[in-house]
Scaffold this active site. Structure first.
Site, mmCIF file in Angstrom:
data_model
loop_
_atom_site.group_PDB
_atom_site.id
_atom_site.type_symbol
_atom_site.label_atom_id
_atom_site.label_comp_id
_atom_site.label_asym_id
_atom_site.label_seq_id
_atom_site.Cartn_x
_atom_site.Cartn_y
_atom_site.Cartn_z
ATOM 1 N N ILE A 299 5.668 -76.170 -14.163
ATOM 2 C CA ILE A 299 5.299 -75.543 -15.282
ATOM 3 C C ILE A 299 5.520 -76.414 -16.525
ATOM 4 O O ILE A 299 4.499 -76.439 -17.353
ATOM 5 C CB ILE A 299 6.159 -74.374 -15.488
ATOM 6 N N ARG B 289 14.706 -69.086 -17.279
ATOM 7 C CA ARG B 289 15.729 -68.380 -16.861
ATOM 8 C C ARG B 289 16.836 -68.043 -18.139
ATOM 9 O O ARG B 289 17.121 -68.841 -18.727
ATOM 10 C CB ARG B 289 16.467 -68.840 -15.685
ATOM 11 N N CYS C 133 11.026 -69.458 -21.217
ATOM 12 C CA CYS C 133 10.173 -68.578 -20.372
ATOM 13 C C CYS C 133 10.686 -68.914 -18.829
ATOM 14 O O CYS C 133 9.892 -68.963 -18.028
ATOM 15 C CB CYS C 133 8.715 -68.793 -20.517
ATOM 16 N N HIS D 122 9.969 -60.658 -18.930
ATOM 17 C CA HIS D 122 9.848 -61.391 -17.974
ATOM 18 C C HIS D 122 8.481 -61.428 -17.383
ATOM 19 O O HIS D 122 8.020 -61.008 -16.248
ATOM 20 C CB HIS D 122 10.941 -60.824 -16.682
ATOM 21 N N ALA E 19 5.042 -64.657 -15.084
ATOM 22 C CA ALA E 19 4.293 -64.824 -13.898
ATOM 23 C C ALA E 19 3.349 -63.321 -13.733
ATOM 24 O O ALA E 19 2.518 -63.347 -12.662
ATOM 25 C CB ALA E 19 5.080 -64.896 -12.474
ATOM 26 N N GLU F 292 18.859 -58.562 -16.722
ATOM 27 C CA GLU F 292 17.397 -57.846 -17.204
ATOM 28 C C GLU F 292 17.444 -56.446 -16.391
ATOM 29 O O GLU F 292 17.949 -56.578 -15.385
ATOM 30 C CB GLU F 292 16.529 -58.969 -16.488
HETATM 31 N N1 LIG Z 1 9.281 -66.500 -16.441
HETATM 32 C C1 LIG Z 1 8.764 -66.322 -15.472
HETATM 33 O O1 LIG Z 1 8.135 -65.316 -15.036
HETATM 34 C C2 LIG Z 1 8.926 -67.519 -14.599
HETATM 35 C C3 LIG Z 1 9.980 -68.400 -14.407
HETATM 36 N N2 LIG Z 1 10.092 -69.206 -13.631
HETATM 37 C C4 LIG Z 1 11.260 -70.204 -13.791
HETATM 38 O O2 LIG Z 1 10.714 -71.763 -14.063
HETATM 39 C C5 LIG Z 1 11.610 -72.790 -13.450
HETATM 40 C C6 LIG Z 1 10.899 -73.909 -13.344
HETATM 41 O O3 LIG Z 1 9.732 -73.724 -12.364
HETATM 42 P P1 LIG Z 1 8.880 -74.774 -11.902
HETATM 43 O O4 LIG Z 1 8.378 -75.732 -13.169
HETATM 44 O O5 LIG Z 1 7.924 -74.426 -10.797
HETATM 45 O O6 LIG Z 1 9.910 -75.656 -10.994
HETATM 46 P P2 LIG Z 1 9.930 -77.239 -10.725
HETATM 47 O O7 LIG Z 1 10.919 -77.330 -9.705
HETATM 48 O O8 LIG Z 1 8.696 -77.716 -10.293
HETATM 49 O O9 LIG Z 1 10.435 -77.859 -12.077
HETATM 50 C C7 LIG Z 1 11.805 -77.804 -12.393
HETATM 51 C C8 LIG Z 1 12.146 -79.199 -12.997
HETATM 52 O O10 LIG Z 1 13.481 -78.854 -13.591
HETATM 53 C C9 LIG Z 1 14.010 -80.368 -13.383
HETATM 54 N N3 LIG Z 1 15.463 -80.410 -13.728
HETATM 55 C C10 LIG Z 1 16.667 -79.896 -12.933
HETATM 56 N N4 LIG Z 1 17.478 -80.068 -13.618
HETATM 57 C C11 LIG Z 1 17.394 -80.225 -14.842
HETATM 58 C C12 LIG Z 1 18.260 -80.802 -15.797
HETATM 59 N N5 LIG Z 1 19.621 -80.557 -15.780
HETATM 60 N N6 LIG Z 1 17.798 -81.213 -17.031
HETATM 61 C C13 LIG Z 1 16.439 -81.283 -17.132
HETATM 62 N N7 LIG Z 1 15.391 -81.084 -16.139
HETATM 63 C C14 LIG Z 1 16.016 -80.683 -14.988
HETATM 64 C C15 LIG Z 1 13.543 -80.736 -12.302
HETATM 65 O O11 LIG Z 1 13.808 -82.092 -12.030
HETATM 66 C C16 LIG Z 1 12.249 -80.349 -11.969
HETATM 67 O O12 LIG Z 1 11.127 -81.227 -12.320
HETATM 68 C C17 LIG Z 1 11.840 -71.839 -12.141
HETATM 69 O O13 LIG Z 1 13.008 -72.580 -11.441
HETATM 70 C C18 LIG Z 1 11.827 -70.277 -12.633
HETATM 71 O O14 LIG Z 1 13.361 -70.152 -12.627
HETATM 72 C C19 LIG Z 1 9.084 -69.717 -12.614
HETATM 73 C C20 LIG Z 1 7.955 -68.893 -12.720
HETATM 74 C C21 LIG Z 1 7.739 -67.846 -13.387
HETATM 75 O O1 LIG Z 2 8.187 -62.079 -9.924
HETATM 76 C C1 LIG Z 2 8.105 -62.453 -10.903
HETATM 77 O O2 LIG Z 2 7.267 -61.878 -11.831
HETATM 78 C C2 LIG Z 2 9.138 -63.303 -11.915
HETATM 79 C C3 LIG Z 2 8.552 -64.655 -11.387
HETATM 80 C C4 LIG Z 2 9.654 -65.507 -11.679
HETATM 81 O O3 LIG Z 2 10.390 -65.641 -12.686
HETATM 82 C C5 LIG Z 2 9.592 -66.943 -10.751
HETATM 83 O O4 LIG Z 2 8.776 -67.007 -9.984
HETATM 84 O O5 LIG Z 2 10.657 -67.575 -10.775
#
Ligand SMILES: NC(=O)C1=CN([C@@H]2O[C@H](COP(=O)(O)OP(=O)(O)OC[C@H]3O[C@@H](n4cnc5c(N)ncnc54)[C@H](O)[C@@H]3O)[C@@H](O)[C@H]2O)C=CC1
Ligand SMILES: O=C(O)CCC(=O)C(=O)O
Length: 524
Positions: free
Chosen positions: A149, A229, A227, A276, A279, A258
């Site tokens: 992201i 957690r 956006c 939230h 996604a 939440e």
């Molecule tokens: N608001 C929503 O609806 C959504 C929220 N999310 C959240 O977004 C988060 C990230 O998603 P992605 O990018 O797909 O995951 P990802 O695993 O591709 O990226 C996470 C990145 O964070 C880095 N990271 C880990 N610990 C760290 C630290 N202490 N300091 C700096 N960087 C650090 C990792 O190296 C990795 O590159 C998910 O874990 C999820 O909680 C994801 C999808 C939807």
């Molecule tokens: O299910 C949802 O809409 C939340 C998505 C999300 O936070 C995630 O994929 O980590």
């Protein structure tokens, strides 16, 4: 028939691979619904609403797989799942674009006061001077977490003429320069950015990543976005810094609790929020639902899952290559545990020949799962095999050797108890199948499957005949028989296989025979 519980709102079209699966029944109900028989559920599909806790696992003894239709698995106790051998899968990239776009939209809305202005016009006001905003162009965006992201957001922000400064401990300078972003330390981002956004998972390390200390390092007038957690930015600290005017505003899609209910940050006009929704697009929901539905079906069809949090990822091609050795390893483990009757302290596994090209650690885990299958009550598979061995004080060693004992490939296992050691070797022969070729110092050759009897005896005339007679008298048909000995008249072994289980009366009669040293019934 597998019972699959879909506990959160998951896109129905995406569930098609499971709806079409004739061996599964889909139940769309909450885990708290009294009509759901939790103890019968084999697979659980969730988004973020359902908390998959140790207590829930306790109520679901049949559960084999939990699928998260999304990325973050912080609502799932992955350690508890691993301990119980429950596979956890997610849909890592199905909602990346949607979440990056939502973050970008939140950033634009925050900088141009769009939600506030919208509400004001609807209240029949026309306050053009009150909602003067800031351009994104030329501003420095600080991204904490440059995964999927973070990366997509960086691309979009650069297209808007922003400077992008990032912190991610796993980001190489090479990748940063390819993406055109400045790879920095956390402090550098905090000190220089005009807008800071977090895109890390919520872990023990990232909880409170932005706390009072971090906030005090930022520029006056900085904006924050979350956006990812709730909890990565400490909500109380953020409220303090918004309240004292240091932070100019914040856009939040996620909250520590939440729904957040009465929430201190709601009182600030310069805090904009969504429930939230990162996604929540048709595209993302279809993507993630399809991804997890396919994964669960693959799992039940005994095919490799590709997005497991607690199993190694394996391509279909690699899985096909490893499959025969996986079966061999399981059968070796199970044979081993049924040949020895005492407590084991150490298991050393040596791989040699062509099997060494494959993921041997996965085979070690398969072997251990076979070993524990007949020994303990809990369900042991590749997910929890090493942990189970550790918990039971068994040291597991794995090595590669060039000595394959004349076979094209060989898995050799030595188990040690307090008093003795036992070695078993197996090989996989193309067009022929898995074979056990060595058992407790004897060369032998048998197919590790079905009902077997492992007899240690003295190599004397008539022993084999007497065994055959007793079995015949009990109408037990011997399907195959292999014998091995080291020297004439010395110790010997027999492996007999049967078409159906043999009864205890026959086993007891065999045990009474002279020259029989010991006997183990093996069910593979
Ligand atoms: N608001 C929503 O609806 C959504 C929220 N999310 C959240 O977004 C988060 C990230 O998603 P992605 O990018 O797909 O995951 P990802 O695993 O591709 O990226 C996470 C990145 O964070 C880095 N990271 C880990 N610990 C760290 C630290 N202490 N300091 C700096 N960087 C650090 C990792 O190296 C990795 O590159 C998910 O874990 C999820 O909680 C994801 C999808 C939807
Ligand atoms: O299910 C949802 O809409 C939340 C998505 C999300 O936070 C995630 O994929 O980590």
């Amino acid at each position: 028939m597998y019972q699959i519980l879909v506990a959160d709102a998951i896109n129905a079209e995406g569930l098609q691979p499971l709806l079409e699966y004739k061996d599964a029944v889909i139940i769309e109900k909450k885990v708290t619904d009294p009509e759901v028989e939790l103890e019968k559920i084999d697979a659980l599909l969730v988004r973020s609403a359902t908390k998959v806790t140790e207590e829930l696992f306790e109520k679901m003894p049949q559960l084999k797989i939990v699928a998260r239709a999304g990325v973050g698995v912080d609502n799932i106790d992955v350690n508890a799942a691993t301990k119980r051998g429950v596979i956890v899968v997610n849909a890592p990239d199905g909602n990346t674009i949607s979440t990056a776009e939502h973050t970008f939209a939140m950033m634009a809305a925050l900088m141009r006061n769009i939600p506030q202005a919208h509400q004001s016009v609807k209240n029949l006001e026309w306050k053009r001077n009150e909602f003067v905003g800031n351009e994104l162009y030329g501003k420095t965006l600080g991204i904490l977490g440059m995964g999927r992201i973070g990366t997509e957001l960086a691309k979009r922000s650069k297209a808007f003429g922003m400077n992008v400064q990032v912190f991610d401990p796993f980001l190489t300078n090479e990748r940063a320069s390819k993406l055109g972003v400045q790879n920095s330390s956390l402090d550098e981002v905090l000190e220089h950015a005009d807008i800071i956004t977090v895109h890390t998972p919520l872990t023990a390390e990232t909880k409170g990543l932005i706390n009072e200390k971090a906030l005090s390092k930022t520029k006056k007038g900085v904006y924050f976005l979350n956006c990812a957690r709730g909890g990565i930015i400490d909500e109380d600290a953020l409220a303090t810094f918004i309240g004292n005017g240091h932070v100019a505003g914040a856009a939040l899609d996620v909250f520590e609790v939440e729904p957040p209910g009465e929430y201190p940050l709601f009182k600030f006009d310069n805090v904009i929020v969504t429930p939230h929704l990162g996604a929540s697009t048709r595209e993302a929901q279809l993507n993630v639902a399809t991804q997890v539905a396919k994964e669960v079906r693959m799992f039940f069809e005994d095919k490799p899952v590709s997005n497991s949090i607690n199993l190694p990822a394996m391509s279909k091609d690699i899985f096909e290559r490893i499959r025969p050795f996986h079966y061999l390893a399981k059968q070796i483990g199970s044979t081993l545990s049924q040949c020895i009757n005492e407590g084991i302290q150490e298991i050393s596994i040596t791989f040699s020949g062509s099997v060494t090209d494959l993921e041997t650690t996965y085979l070690t885990k398969a072997l251990l799962s076979g070993f524990f299958k007949n020994r303990i009550d809990i369900y042991v598979n590749e997910v929890n095999a090493l942990l189970t061995a550790k918990e039971r004080g068994i040291t597991v060693g794995e090595k590669i050797s060039t000595n394959s004992f004349g076979y094209a490939n060989c898995i050799s296992v030595t188990a040690k108890s307090e008093t003795r050691q036992f070695t078993i070797r197996g090989t996989f022969i193309d067009h022929y199948g898995p074979r056990i070729v060595y058992l407790n110092d004897f060369n032998i050759d048998f197919y590790p499957e079905g009902n077997l009897l492992y007899i240690q005896h003295m190599d004397r005339p008539g022993v084999i005949g007497r065994v055959g007679k007793i079995l015949g008298d009990h109408s037990i048909n011997i399907a195959t028989m292999q014998v091995g000995r080291k020297q004439v008249g010395g110790e010997a072994i027999m492996i007999l296989s049967f078409d159906k289980p043999i009864d205890d009366i026959a086993v007891n009669k065999l045990n009474e025979l002279d020259d029989i040293v010991s006997m183990n019934h093996i069910l593979l």
